[in-house]
Design a protein around this motif. Structure first.
Motif, PDB file in Angstrom:
ATOM      1  N   VAL A 147     -16.735  -4.027   8.995  1.00 32.17           N
ATOM      2  CA  VAL A 147     -15.486  -3.297   9.260  1.00 32.17           C
ATOM      3  C   VAL A 147     -15.209  -3.245  10.757  1.00 32.17           C
ATOM      4  CG1 VAL A 147     -14.364  -1.040   9.122  1.00 32.17           C
ATOM      5  CG2 VAL A 147     -15.611  -1.936   7.140  1.00 32.17           C
ATOM      6  N   LEU A 148     -16.244  -2.925  11.536  1.00 33.33           N
ATOM      7  CA  LEU A 148     -16.076  -2.837  12.987  1.00 33.33           C
ATOM      8  C   LEU A 148     -15.746  -4.202  13.584  1.00 33.33           C
ATOM      9  CD1 LEU A 148     -18.989  -0.402  13.908  1.00 33.33           C
ATOM     10  CD2 LEU A 148     -16.543   0.111  13.857  1.00 33.33           C
ATOM     11  N   SER A 149     -16.374  -5.259  13.055  1.00 27.36           N
ATOM     12  CA  SER A 149     -16.097  -6.611  13.556  1.00 27.36           C
ATOM     13  C   SER A 149     -14.640  -6.991  13.295  1.00 27.36           C
ATOM     14  CB  SER A 149     -17.030  -7.629  12.893  1.00 27.36           C
ATOM     15  OG  SER A 149     -18.374  -7.363  13.227  1.00 27.36           O
ATOM     16  N   ALA A 150     -14.138  -6.650  12.091  1.00 26.88           N
ATOM     17  CA  ALA A 150     -12.748  -6.934  11.770  1.00 26.88           C
ATOM     18  C   ALA A 150     -11.807  -6.166  12.698  1.00 26.88           C
ATOM     19  CB  ALA A 150     -12.466  -6.572  10.310  1.00 26.88           C
ATOM     20  N   GLN A 151     -12.160  -4.915  12.984  1.00 27.81           N
ATOM     21  CA  GLN A 151     -11.343  -4.114  13.889  1.00 27.81           C
ATOM     22  C   GLN A 151     -11.339  -4.703  15.292  1.00 27.81           C
ATOM     23  OE1 GLN A 151      -9.409  -1.297  13.155  1.00 27.81           O
ATOM     24  NE2 GLN A 151      -8.663  -1.755  15.208  1.00 27.81           N
ATOM     25  N   VAL A 152     -12.510  -5.179  15.729  1.00 30.67           N
ATOM     26  CA  VAL A 152     -12.607  -5.803  17.052  1.00 30.67           C
ATOM     27  C   VAL A 152     -11.732  -7.052  17.111  1.00 30.67           C
ATOM     28  CG1 VAL A 152     -14.161  -7.044  18.621  1.00 30.67           C
ATOM     29  CG2 VAL A 152     -14.876  -4.870  17.611  1.00 30.67           C
TER      30      VAL A 152
END
Length: 223
Positions: free
Chosen positions: A172-177
């Motif tokens: 999720v964090l990677s997608a947000q980044v």
């Protein structure tokens, strides 16, 4: 037997179930006790297990809480002086403590110490005795191993679930980044376009000033 011994080395629950069987120590060799008849020092225990005192200290460092639960303690101050008065052959530097182990704590170390043939022999006697029917309130070593294995498997499953949750959170964090990076790239392009437009307008303004014509005057002349 080797599998049972491996579980014994790893399972605190299994060790706790066998902690009363201090007679296993005497089945291997005599344990020299201090004059109080109840305790040994790390030095005496190292002699019993035929290892260096550093190996004993390493086990104590890694499993201090478990050993304390089986009677290990460090004597200091007045308590140490009272103890030394009964064991005149012991000498301690003033201000230092003295770690003492009852037989139960020695057995605990035997169940944890890997690089000692004496400790292995103690574990074999311990496991052989525990395997006899009726011992340990009717619970055999196989049942204890099975119980300890279930506990370990449950813990592994919990850790795996935790890892899966962390991986999902990471995704999720990677997608947000990635979205933030794309937005930043778009804003950078927009900023560059805006800067180019400002530069163009500035050039037109300079040209009009050079011609001496204020913006809008040309249109009034044509009327």
């Amino acid at each position: 037997m080797m599998n049972d011994e491996a579980v014994l080395l790893e399972s605190r629950t299994l060790r706790a179930n066998l902690a009363q069987r201090t007679d296993a120590l005497d089945k291997v060799k005599a344990l020299l006790l201090l004059p109080d008849g109840a305790h040994v020092t790390a030095r005496l225990m190292a002699d019993y297990f035929e290892v260096g005192e550093r190996a004993i200290n390493a086990v104590v460092h890694r499993h201090r809480d478990e050993l304390r639960g089986n009677g290990y303690t460090v004597l200091k101050g007045a308590e140490l002086q009272d103890f030394l008065s009964c064991t005149m052959q012991l000498r301690r530097t003033p201000g230092t403590g003295l770690g003492v182990f009852p037989r139960r704590a020695v057995l605990n170390v035997a169940m944890l110490l890997r690089d000692s043939e004496v400790a292995r022999a103690v574990r074999r006697h311990l496991l052989d005795a525990a395997e006899q029917p009726g011992d340990l309130s009717g619970v055999t070593i196989g049942q204890l191993v099975e119980q300890a294995t279930r506990v370990v498997q449950q813990r592994v499953a919990e850790l795996q679930q935790g890892v899966a949750a962390l991986e999902a959170r990471h995704a999720v964090l990677s997608a947000q980044v990635r979205r933030d990076q794309e937005l930043l790239a778009a804003l950078t392009v927009r900023l560059a376009d805006t800067a180019g437009a400002v530069h163009t307008l500035g050039g037109r303004g300079e040209m009009l000033c050079t011609l001496g014509v204020a913006p809008g005057q040309g249109r009034r002349r044509r009327r």
